[in-house]
Design an enzyme around this catalytic site. Structure first.
Site, PDB file in Angstrom:
ATOM      1  CE  LYS B  79       4.675  -7.633 -48.066  1.00 41.76           C
ATOM      2  NZ  LYS B  79       5.965  -7.561 -47.352  1.00 41.76           N
ATOM      3  CB  SER B 154       6.805 -11.304 -46.602  1.00 45.17           C
ATOM      4  OG  SER B 154       7.017  -9.917 -46.423  1.00 45.17           O
ATOM      5  CB  SER B 178       9.861  -8.606 -46.599  1.00 41.91           C
ATOM      6  OG  SER B 178       9.668  -9.673 -45.713  1.00 41.91           O
TER       7      SER B 178
END
Lengths: 478, 491
Positions: B79, B154, B178
């Site tokens: 990420k 996210s 997330s």
């Protein structure tokens, strides 16, 4: 001035701690490195970096807190103080607001007005900011983060001081305590000790404090004293004219010897303090606190008493010897080596103090080793050099830390005890000065002094005065 | 069966056995990335050259016996809020559009030490603020199951990349759901570990007291294996915990006999899509049939979790994000007059709308006069929520519920109504507030063919309970199901 005014002063004193590494990372705190060489992701606020507390900072803060009679918050926390400025790489400073490490202490000061306790509201730990350097040629500013993250403690006093004298006495007291603890060198000029002065005036007897101002950028005791006088006058003038003092921060200008307003309370920033989620609470166990308490070195007050008791040093001398941690260290170390406290005290009180004054130096700047002073004392004691010569040798020790034994040898300064050589010199002198001999025999003792002086000069001061005296008397009496 | 269909652990075994090489696997996955990125946009940065170079080096070390771990040679996606040395790290924000870190996050280092191959950086909601991956400054990521839908957020890029075989596993981060919510939307498995289990050093902070890095993968076995590798006590992170029980794979046992499972009634009420509810209750029945004791209970305080979360996370974010100012790194506005104008323009241009909204919200709740009413009250609420969970875990080993109230919404639906979007976090947020471990395991699909995720929550440091429950469920459910990637054939 029709009314009588009283000045009310409180201080915020920042002290740079003497840790080897920064408060939240392993970077060096050494002063004077090339810009941005003592930095890492943590102290430059790189994304994703995290602070880890340096335990030594806590220990120094505890030591200062204990020495200033503070209560200790055994559960304390760090908070973030949010404000934007380029010297502050994260745009927040990690400090302590809600639960500072030490609170409610006091120190005793002594001025011409007598003894007085000054309250300490709190002591908290925080990180220093970097340094902005404005480049006039390029019209831009550069940032050096070497100082970013250097540990500080802020000592916040109660508004207990009433004059510049009391402020200076309080600062001197703090400085000595902290130096004795080894927590900082506390140099105002170099910024390792900084004081902000909060000052208000009120009519004598008024129940409430007046509106205060805060004065920053005070780099010497002299500046502090002048700033206090100036600000007191300024505020009284405003009040006398029927005006109101505005709560504001003022900046002292050392060159102009005056202060000007920086910002008023209206534009005071909201720092949006909140507990730093990256740091866990600092829990100070009873054991840890005890360990710090037991490791506290002897402070000045205790030393002062001990010197008088143990070494029979007069109070006045003891005060001078302990007025600097370094001076006291040199004294004790030399006493340990020589076993002659009175003698050591004499050398330091007279010769060392004289040279410091001549060279405009602080006691902290004395560089010579106690072993060399001890050796010099031994040389005098064993009559290897006489006192006059020894004073010159001391100067060499003081200035260049020479080994007195080697120095005496190299410069041929040993006492001349060769009676034959002495006798010969005296006899020659007597021959040249028959009048002196006649005067002496006529009962004029002074005439002997003249011959002694001439003999010492002829021996380049290296003769033992006692021996010379005896010999001159003997030869003149013949 | 393509090499891409293997799980991370399966691939690791084949590489170790010499059946495939790390280079083969990396090339295959890079091809898949090339084919699918135009339609999915899972990545902000793909490091093709670097990945191949790492693959060659790792392959050598596998062959000479220096690398023997289960993830050696397995390509991973990171990420984009985790620092990677010498590799662009943007947090999907314009303000970090040119930021190349000088160091790698501890979790990334742990993976590299284990021989995993970093493919690149996955798309996300800007600074992890969002539930759809639509707030990215680099375009939205699309759901591989249906590209008209969002992947969640996210960590949408990480979850979509796993789902679309654009990597073998990924790292995500979870501040309020997330990892778990996009795992649910993308039909993959993800774990948010107990706070303090994985070092946050190098994770660009959103809400520091809530952020936690975790694995996203195809099944529970992969997740347990990855978590075992990335979990570590890190002296550089003061909130990192020293744990002795990180042998998570030991919990991969198909046995839930006597396991006490509680379903909060509060998680089955209004707002929950009936199809999701049915899938969740069916999953509970599967575990019950295997000997678990399942019952419903009142967790309480659930309605307070969202306001408490948005106050705390935004407050921390408002301070955490203040370092992005154009002075030291990242974006700086082109023209400005003086320092304050530079700050204002840089931040106005550099941050997106959702980030600005949360910075403003956070600054407000911390401002003088409001601190007690908002921030302190939220902290007290957080403590009460933790107590409610403590009470529940006296009775239950695992708490079971949905990961999200619905399946993946369509692109563009959520951002128009942020408050509605925030309410979608209701089942995941309290887990972060209480610091608990939580896991999402795929448990079915709705009538539109979109995946539904089952959330399993454990007490602090009891990842093994949820891993065991998840593994047992998975054994009955059957293996990992990948989406049919229509676009692949079309091109």
């Amino acid at each position: 001035m029709s009314k009588q005014y009283e000045t009310v002063i409180g201080l915020e004193v920042h002290v740079e701690l003497a840790t080897k590494t920064k408060i939240f990372c392993g970077c060096s705190t050494a002063f004077g490195g090339a810009p941005n060489t003592h930095t890492c992701p943590v102290c430059t606020g790189m994304p994703g970096s995290l602070p880890v507390l340096n335990k030594q900072v806590v220990e120094y803060a505890l030591a200062v807190g204990l020495a200033t009679n503070c209560g200790i918050n055994q559960y304390c926390k760090f908070d973030r103080k949010n404000y934007f400025y380029p010297d502050n790489p994260q745009n927040y400073q990690i400090s302590q607001l809600y639960l500072p490490i030490c609170h409610d202490g006091w120190v005793e000061i002594e001025t011409a007005g007598g003894k007085k306790k000054i309250g300490i509201h709190e002591i908290h730990m925080e990180e220093d900011a970097g340094k902005l350097i404005h480049d006039e040629w390029e019209d831009c500013s550069l940032v050096d983060y070497n100082r970013s993250g250097v540990p500080l403690i802020e000592i916040v006093s109660e508004p207990d001081m009433r004059s510049a004298d009391e402020v200076i006495a309080y600062l001197e007291k703090l400085r000595l305590i902290i130096q004795y603890l080894g927590a900082s060198d506390c140099k105002l000029q170099e910024g390792s000790m900084r004081a902000d002065v909060n000052l208000s005036v009120r009519e004598v007897g008024a129940p409430e404090f007046g509106t205060r101002t805060e004065m920053k950028n005070l780099n010497s005791f002299k500046a502090i004293a002048h700033a206090i006088e100036g600000e007191r006058e300024r505020q009284i003038e405003i009040l006398e004219d029927g005006g109101k003092v505005v709560q504001e921060t003022r900046r002292w200008d050392d060159n102009k010897e005056s202060s000007r307003a920086m910002r008023s309370k209206e534009d005071a920033q909201d720092y949006r303090y909140f507990p730093d989620p990256d740091l866990t609470p600092v829990i100070i166990s009873d054991e840890w606190l005890e360990r710090v308490r037991n490791a506290q070195p002897e402070l000045r007050t205790e030393k002062l008493a001990r010197y008088q008791e143990e070494f029979c040093i007069p109070q006045y001398d003891a005060e001078i010897l302990t007025a600097s941690k370094h001076m006291a260290d040199v004294f004790e170390e030399t006493v340990k080596l020589s076993g002659k406290p009175k003698e050591v005290s004499n050398w330091l009180m007279t010769e060392a103090m004289r040279l410091l004054k001549e060279q405009e130096k602080d006691a902290e700047q004395m560089k010579f080793s106690p072993a060399h002073l001890a050796k010099l004392i031994e040389l005098v004691d064993k009559n290897v050099v006489n006192r006059t010569v020894a004073r010159n040798v001391f100067e060499a020790v003081f200035n260049e830390d020479v080994d007195p034994e080697v120095y005496v040898e190299e410069h041929g300064l040993k006492v001349i005890n060769d009676e034959g050589a002495l006798k010969k010199t005296i006899e020659e002198l007597l021959e040249k000065n028959p009048q002196s001999v006649a005067d002496f025999k006529a009962g004029k003792e002074k005439a002997m002094g003249f011959i002694v002086g001439q003999t010492m000069r002829a021996m380049k001061g290296k003769a033992d005065p006692a021996v010379v005296n005896a010999l001159v008397r003997e030869l003149m009496s013949r | 069966m393509s090499i891409l269909d293997l799980t991370a652990v399966e691939l690791g075994k084949k590489i170790k056995a010499g059946e495939v090489t790390a280079v083969d696997a990396t090339k295959a996955v890079l091809e898949q990335i090339k084919a699918l990125e135009p339609s999915l946009n899972c990545y902000v940065t793909v490091d093709e050259e670097g990945a191949l170079k790492q693959a060659e080096e790792v392959q050598k070390k596998i062959e000479d016996g220096t690398l023997t771990g289960p993830l050696a040679g397995v390509p991973v996606a990171i990420k984009d809020n985790m620092c990677t040395k010498d590799l662009l790290t943007t947090c999907s924000s314009r303000i970090l559009g040119n930021f190349v870190p000088t160091y790698s996050a501890e979790a990334v280092l742990n993976l590299q030490k284990a021989g995993a191959i970093i493919l690149g950086k996955t798309n996300m909601d800007e600074f992890a603020m969002g539930s759809t991956t639509e707030t990215s400054a680099y375009g939205e990521t699309k759901n591989p199951w249906n590209t008209e839908h969002v992947p969640g957020g996210s960590s949408g890029g990480s979850c979509a990349a796993v789902s679309a075989n654009e990597c073998f596993f990924a790292l995500g981060s979870d501040t309020g759901g997330s990892i778990r919510q996009p795992s649910s939307f993308c039909g993959v498995t993800g774990i948010k570990p107990t706070y303090g289990t994985v070092s946050r050093y190098g994770l660009i902070a959103y809400g520091s007291s809530l952020d936690q890095i975790g694995p996203v993968a195809k099944d529970v076995t992969d997740c347990a294996t990855i978590l075992e590798v990335i979990a570590s006590h890190d002296p550089k992170d003061s909130t990192s915990v020293k744990r002795e029980d990180c042998d998570f794979t030991s919990a991969l046992v198909d046995d839930v006999k006597g396991m006490r499972i509680g379903i909060p009634k509060d998680y089955l009420g209004e707002g929950l899509d009936p199809e999701v509810k049915e899938a969740i209750l069916n999953s509970a029945k599967v575990l019950e049939a295997k000997g678990a004791i399942v019952e419903e209970f009142d967790l309480s305080l659930v309605e307070y979790a969202i306001p408490a979360y948005y106050v705390i996370a935004s407050a921390e974010a408002s301070s955490n994000l203040s370092r992005f100012d154009g002075v030291k790194y990242g974006y700086r506005t082109k023209e400005y007059e003086g320092l304050h104008n530079m700050y204002k323009k840089t931040r106005s241009e550099g941050f997106g709308a959702e980030v600005k909204r949360r910075i403003m919200l956070g600054s407000f709740v911390l401002s003088s006069g409001y601190y007690d009413a908002y921030y302190l009250k939220a902290l007290r609420t957080k403590a009460l929520i933790k107590q409610a969970f403590d009470k529940a875990f006296e009775k239950y080993d695992v708490i079971l519920g949905p990961a999200a109230p619905t399946t993946a919404p369509k692109l563009g639906e959520s951002l128009s109504d942020p408050l509605q979007m925030y309410l979608g976090d209701i089942y995941t947020i309290s887990v972060n507030l209480a610091g608990l471990p939580g896991m999402t395991v795929p448990c079915g699909k709705d009538s539109k063919g979109l995946p539904i995720g089952l959330q399993l929550i454990g007490d602090c440091f009891k990842e093994k309970n949820i891993i065991r429950a998840g593994y047992a469920f998975e054994c009955s459910r059957g293996g990992y199901e990948a989406p049919e990637l229509a676009e692949r054939e079309e091109r």
